[in-house]
Design a protein around this motif. Structure first.
Motif, PDB file in Angstrom:
ATOM      1  N   VAL A  25       0.803  -1.223   0.000  1.00 28.01           N
ATOM      2  CA  VAL A  25       0.000   0.000   0.000  1.00 28.01           C
ATOM      3  C   VAL A  25       0.834   1.270   0.000  1.00 28.01           C
ATOM      4  CG1 VAL A  25      -1.862  -1.198   1.196  1.00 28.01           C
ATOM      5  CG2 VAL A  25      -0.215   0.123   2.526  1.00 28.01           C
ATOM      6  N   GLY A  26       2.166   1.148   0.154  1.00 27.52           N
ATOM      7  CA  GLY A  26       2.999   2.332   0.241  1.00 27.52           C
ATOM      8  C   GLY A  26       2.825   3.021   1.580  1.00 27.52           C
ATOM      9  N   SER A  27       3.086   4.328   1.600  1.00 28.65           N
ATOM     10  CA  SER A  27       2.906   5.100   2.830  1.00 28.65           C
ATOM     11  C   SER A  27       2.235   6.430   2.490  1.00 28.65           C
ATOM     12  CB  SER A  27       4.254   5.355   3.513  1.00 28.65           C
ATOM     13  OG  SER A  27       4.067   6.023   4.752  1.00 28.65           O
ATOM     14  N   PRO A  28       0.962   6.385   2.069  1.00 27.37           N
ATOM     15  CA  PRO A  28       0.277   7.609   1.634  1.00 27.37           C
ATOM     16  C   PRO A  28      -0.025   8.544   2.799  1.00 27.37           C
ATOM     17  CG  PRO A  28      -1.266   5.788   1.740  1.00 27.37           C
ATOM     18  CD  PRO A  28       0.089   5.199   1.986  1.00 27.37           C
ATOM     19  N   VAL A  29       0.143   9.836   2.533  1.00 30.71           N
ATOM     20  CA  VAL A  29      -0.205  10.879   3.492  1.00 30.71           C
ATOM     21  C   VAL A  29      -1.181  11.816   2.796  1.00 30.71           C
ATOM     22  CG1 VAL A  29       0.626  12.729   4.975  1.00 30.71           C
ATOM     23  CG2 VAL A  29       2.070  10.716   4.569  1.00 30.71           C
ATOM     24  N   THR A  30      -2.330  12.062   3.419  1.00 27.98           N
ATOM     25  CA  THR A  30      -3.358  12.901   2.809  1.00 27.98           C
ATOM     26  C   THR A  30      -3.600  14.146   3.656  1.00 27.98           C
ATOM     27  OG1 THR A  30      -4.461  11.018   1.773  1.00 27.98           O
ATOM     28  CG2 THR A  30      -5.758  13.019   2.052  1.00 27.98           C
ATOM     29  N   TYR A  31      -3.585  15.287   2.983  1.00 26.61           N
ATOM     30  CA  TYR A  31      -3.894  16.569   3.608  1.00 26.61           C
ATOM     31  C   TYR A  31      -5.253  17.041   3.093  1.00 26.61           C
ATOM     32  CZ  TYR A  31       1.024  16.928   4.981  1.00 26.61           C
ATOM     33  OH  TYR A  31       2.266  16.704   5.540  1.00 26.61           O
ATOM     34  N   LEU A  32      -6.111  17.454   4.006  1.00 31.41           N
ATOM     35  CA  LEU A  32      -7.411  18.013   3.656  1.00 31.41           C
ATOM     36  C   LEU A  32      -7.441  19.476   4.088  1.00 31.41           C
ATOM     37  CD1 LEU A  32     -10.401  17.674   2.731  1.00 31.41           C
ATOM     38  CD2 LEU A  32     -10.923  17.049   5.109  1.00 31.41           C
ATOM     39  N   HIS A  33      -7.715  20.372   3.143  1.00 35.58           N
ATOM     40  CA  HIS A  33      -7.717  21.809   3.411  1.00 35.58           C
ATOM     41  C   HIS A  33      -8.990  22.456   2.896  1.00 35.58           C
ATOM     42  CE1 HIS A  33      -3.336  22.613   4.330  1.00 35.58           C
ATOM     43  NE2 HIS A  33      -3.208  21.455   3.723  1.00 35.58           N
ATOM     44  N   ARG A  34      -9.414  23.525   3.525  1.00 34.45           N
ATOM     45  CA  ARG A  34     -10.246  24.503   2.853  1.00 34.45           C
ATOM     46  C   ARG A  34      -9.342  25.170   1.832  1.00 34.45           C
ATOM     47  NH1 ARG A  34     -15.538  23.575   3.394  1.00 34.45           N
ATOM     48  NH2 ARG A  34     -15.926  22.784   5.489  1.00 34.45           N
ATOM     49  N   ALA A  35      -9.898  25.432   0.644  1.00 35.63           N
ATOM     50  CA  ALA A  35      -9.038  25.893  -0.439  1.00 35.63           C
ATOM     51  C   ALA A  35      -9.824  26.744  -1.413  1.00 35.63           C
ATOM     52  CB  ALA A  35      -8.416  24.685  -1.156  1.00 35.63           C
ATOM     53  N   VAL A  36      -9.125  27.251  -2.437  1.00 40.50           N
ATOM     54  CA  VAL A  36      -9.756  28.080  -3.455  1.00 40.50           C
ATOM     55  C   VAL A  36      -9.214  27.694  -4.822  1.00 40.50           C
ATOM     56  CG1 VAL A  36      -8.041  29.921  -3.160  1.00 40.50           C
ATOM     57  CG2 VAL A  36     -10.285  30.452  -4.163  1.00 40.50           C
ATOM     58  N   LEU A  37     -10.111  27.645  -5.805  1.00 35.93           N
ATOM     59  CA  LEU A  37      -9.753  27.417  -7.203  1.00 35.93           C
ATOM     60  C   LEU A  37      -9.758  28.778  -7.897  1.00 35.93           C
ATOM     61  CD1 LEU A  37     -11.185  24.690  -9.564  1.00 35.93           C
ATOM     62  CD2 LEU A  37     -11.109  27.070 -10.294  1.00 35.93           C
ATOM     63  N   GLU A  38      -8.655  29.079  -8.601  1.00 36.94           N
ATOM     64  CA  GLU A  38      -8.504  30.384  -9.237  1.00 36.94           C
ATOM     65  C   GLU A  38      -8.214  30.215 -10.729  1.00 36.94           C
ATOM     66  OE1 GLU A  38      -6.552  32.751  -5.429  1.00 36.94           O
ATOM     67  OE2 GLU A  38      -5.255  31.578  -6.754  1.00 36.94           O
ATOM     68  N   ARG A  39      -8.884  31.056 -11.549  1.00 36.08           N
ATOM     69  CA  ARG A  39      -8.681  31.073 -12.996  1.00 36.08           C
ATOM     70  C   ARG A  39      -8.698  32.514 -13.489  1.00 36.08           C
ATOM     71  NH1 ARG A  39     -13.607  27.279 -14.505  1.00 36.08           N
ATOM     72  NH2 ARG A  39     -14.382  28.344 -12.646  1.00 36.08           N
ATOM     73  N   LEU A  97     -12.953  22.381  -1.093  1.00 36.96           N
ATOM     74  CA  LEU A  97     -12.093  21.493  -0.321  1.00 36.96           C
ATOM     75  C   LEU A  97     -10.999  20.939  -1.203  1.00 36.96           C
ATOM     76  CD1 LEU A  97     -15.013  19.575   1.365  1.00 36.96           C
ATOM     77  CD2 LEU A  97     -13.347  20.915   2.661  1.00 36.96           C
ATOM     78  N   MET A  98      -9.774  20.924  -0.704  1.00 36.09           N
ATOM     79  CA  MET A  98      -8.630  20.398  -1.441  1.00 36.09           C
ATOM     80  C   MET A  98      -8.032  19.220  -0.677  1.00 36.09           C
ATOM     81  SD  MET A  98      -5.057  22.347  -2.357  1.00 36.09           S
ATOM     82  CE  MET A  98      -3.912  21.767  -3.604  1.00 36.09           C
ATOM     83  N   GLU A  99      -7.876  18.098  -1.387  1.00 36.51           N
ATOM     84  CA  GLU A  99      -7.180  16.940  -0.838  1.00 36.51           C
ATOM     85  C   GLU A  99      -5.887  16.749  -1.623  1.00 36.51           C
ATOM     86  OE1 GLU A  99     -10.868  14.042   0.603  1.00 36.51           O
ATOM     87  OE2 GLU A  99      -9.312  13.311  -0.734  1.00 36.51           O
ATOM     88  N   VAL A 100      -4.789  16.607  -0.905  1.00 33.35           N
ATOM     89  CA  VAL A 100      -3.509  16.280  -1.523  1.00 33.35           C
ATOM     90  C   VAL A 100      -3.017  14.986  -0.900  1.00 33.35           C
ATOM     91  CG1 VAL A 100      -1.099  16.945  -1.836  1.00 33.35           C
ATOM     92  CG2 VAL A 100      -2.903  18.681  -1.977  1.00 33.35           C
ATOM     93  N   THR A 101      -2.774  13.976  -1.726  1.00 30.98           N
ATOM     94  CA  THR A 101      -2.244  12.715  -1.244  1.00 30.98           C
ATOM     95  C   THR A 101      -0.873  12.507  -1.884  1.00 30.98           C
ATOM     96  OG1 THR A 101      -4.425  11.744  -0.978  1.00 30.98           O
ATOM     97  CG2 THR A 101      -2.571  10.224  -1.054  1.00 30.98           C
ATOM     98  N   VAL A 102       0.154  12.329  -1.063  1.00 36.08           N
ATOM     99  CA  VAL A 102       1.511  12.114  -1.546  1.00 36.08           C
ATOM    100  C   VAL A 102       2.025  10.788  -0.991  1.00 36.08           C
ATOM    101  CG1 VAL A 102       2.030  14.550  -1.821  1.00 36.08           C
ATOM    102  CG2 VAL A 102       2.462  13.455   0.374  1.00 36.08           C
ATOM    103  N   GLU A 103       2.938  10.178  -1.710  1.00 35.77           N
ATOM    104  CA  GLU A 103       3.509   8.904  -1.292  1.00 35.77           C
ATOM    105  C   GLU A 103       4.695   9.163  -0.370  1.00 35.77           C
ATOM    106  OE1 GLU A 103       4.381   5.250  -0.393  1.00 35.77           O
ATOM    107  OE2 GLU A 103       2.548   5.857  -1.415  1.00 35.77           O
ATOM    108  N   GLY A 104       4.457   9.038   0.933  1.00 39.24           N
ATOM    109  CA  GLY A 104       5.508   9.236   1.922  1.00 39.24           C
ATOM    110  C   GLY A 104       5.929  10.693   2.026  1.00 39.24           C
ATOM    111  N   GLU A 105       6.695  11.001   3.073  1.00 39.41           N
ATOM    112  CA  GLU A 105       7.201  12.361   3.243  1.00 39.41           C
ATOM    113  C   GLU A 105       8.630  12.312   3.781  1.00 39.41           C
ATOM    114  OE1 GLU A 105       3.727  15.500   4.111  1.00 39.41           O
ATOM    115  OE2 GLU A 105       4.087  14.106   5.756  1.00 39.41           O
TER     116      GLU A 105
END
Length: 331
Positions: A300-314, A323-331
């Protein structure tokens, strides 16, 4: 490199479309589990609610052969209420304790269930002396943009959105607290895979704007070999906009992290930015296992997920809060 990767993904997508016609894979209903005997098999339904008072709720129903045993059913919930402790109960059950009823399009996993109703979609999770109930006003309408099927050798991953955006009623009974009824916006998706999670992705970025005047979903995956798929933006009206790639920048560490994702369109031009604002949760389930983590990391690796209030800009358009979720493999 990117256009070659896109070509490979396109071939996988066409193959994935054919797979949906095969017995045992084509779903009679939106919540059907297409069980697979692979040791790497996992299938998951994720139900999300973002309430008007800032409460964030998820319920996840999954079936997997990964880890001890096979045909394991898992139900987990997460409740994040402003100013309150996190409540994140879960349960694991054997193959005889989960089921799918095609006649009613109902999936049950232990004391948890999801059902397509005449009005929409109903989800309940009774766990650890508490309960979460979600009532979606829209029925599932599955869709999968280009790149939603990934092929690695003989193994495949497929993702579909069941409900991109819907009004949702939330009922919470957290242990030792009074029942609370809330309203907000909801989202539902479904994935199935025989690719080991450690090999599926290097990074994921997800953005969901589920309440307020604008609705939007961004889903983006970077593969272990630097390929990008799926990558798209969907808004409440119209077809998903396919994007080319993204870059992801982190400032700070762990609970002090902030993230910025920059996306380009199919012509390689800047398309949008998703920027984190306030951290709601950092989740590192494998990291929390300590010395036992070495037993599960190979699969399964070592995933780390961050959940933030966020904004989309264009450029030229108003910002979209979500809501923004960022999942990265290990840190």
């Amino acid at each position: 490199m990117r256009r070659e990767s896109r070509s490979r993904v396109g071939g996988a997508l066409r193959l994935g479309a054919l797979l949906t016609l095969l017995p045992g894979v084509a779903a009679a209903g939106a919540l059907e589990v297409a069980f697979n005997s692979s040791d790497r098999y996992g299938e998951s339904f994720t139900f999300v609610a973002d309430a008007d008072d800032g409460t964030y709720v998820t319920v996840n129903l999954s079936v997997t052969n990964i880890g001890p045993g096979s045909r394991t059913g898992i139900c987990r919930a997460t409740v994040l209420r402003p100013g309150k402790p996190v409540w994140s109960p879960q349960t694991r059950v054997g193959g005889r304790e989960w089921s799918y009823d095609a006649a009613t399009d109902t999936l049950k996993v232990g004391t948890c269930s999801a059902k397509v109703t005449d009005a929409g979609l109903s989800v309940e999770a009774a766990l650890d002396g508490g309960k979460v109930a979600l009532e979606y006003a829209k029925k599932p309408e599955p869709w999968s943009p280009e790149g939603s099927t990934i092929e690695l050798g003989k193994d495949r991953y497929r993702h579909e959105v069941l409900v991109g955006s819907s009004p949702v009623k939330v009922t919470l009974q957290v242990p030792k607290a009074a029942e609370v009824s809330l309203t907000g916006g909801g989202y539902v998706d479904h994935s199935r895979s025989t690719i080991a999670p450690a090999k599926l992705a290097k990074r994921w970025v997800r953005f969901r704007a589920l309440r307020g005047p604008q609705r939007a979903v961004v889903l983006a995956r970077e593969g272990q070999e630097g390929d990008y798929a799926p990558v798209y933006l969907w808004e409440d009206k119209g077809q998903p906009q396919l994007l080319e790639a993204f870059t992801l920048a982190q400032t700070g560490q762990k609970e002090r992290s902030a993230w910025r994702a920059e996306f380009t369109d199919r012509e390689g031009k800047p398309a949008l930015t998703v920027r984190s604002k306030t951290l709601l949760q950092r989740s590192a389930p494998v990291e929390s296992l300590g010395v036992l983590s070495g037993l599960v990391k190979p699969m399964v690796g070592s995933p780390v997920t961050y959940l933030h209030r966020a904004v989309l800009e264009r450029a030229g358009k108003p910002p979209v809060e979500g809501l923004m979720e960022v999942t990265v493999e290990g840190e």
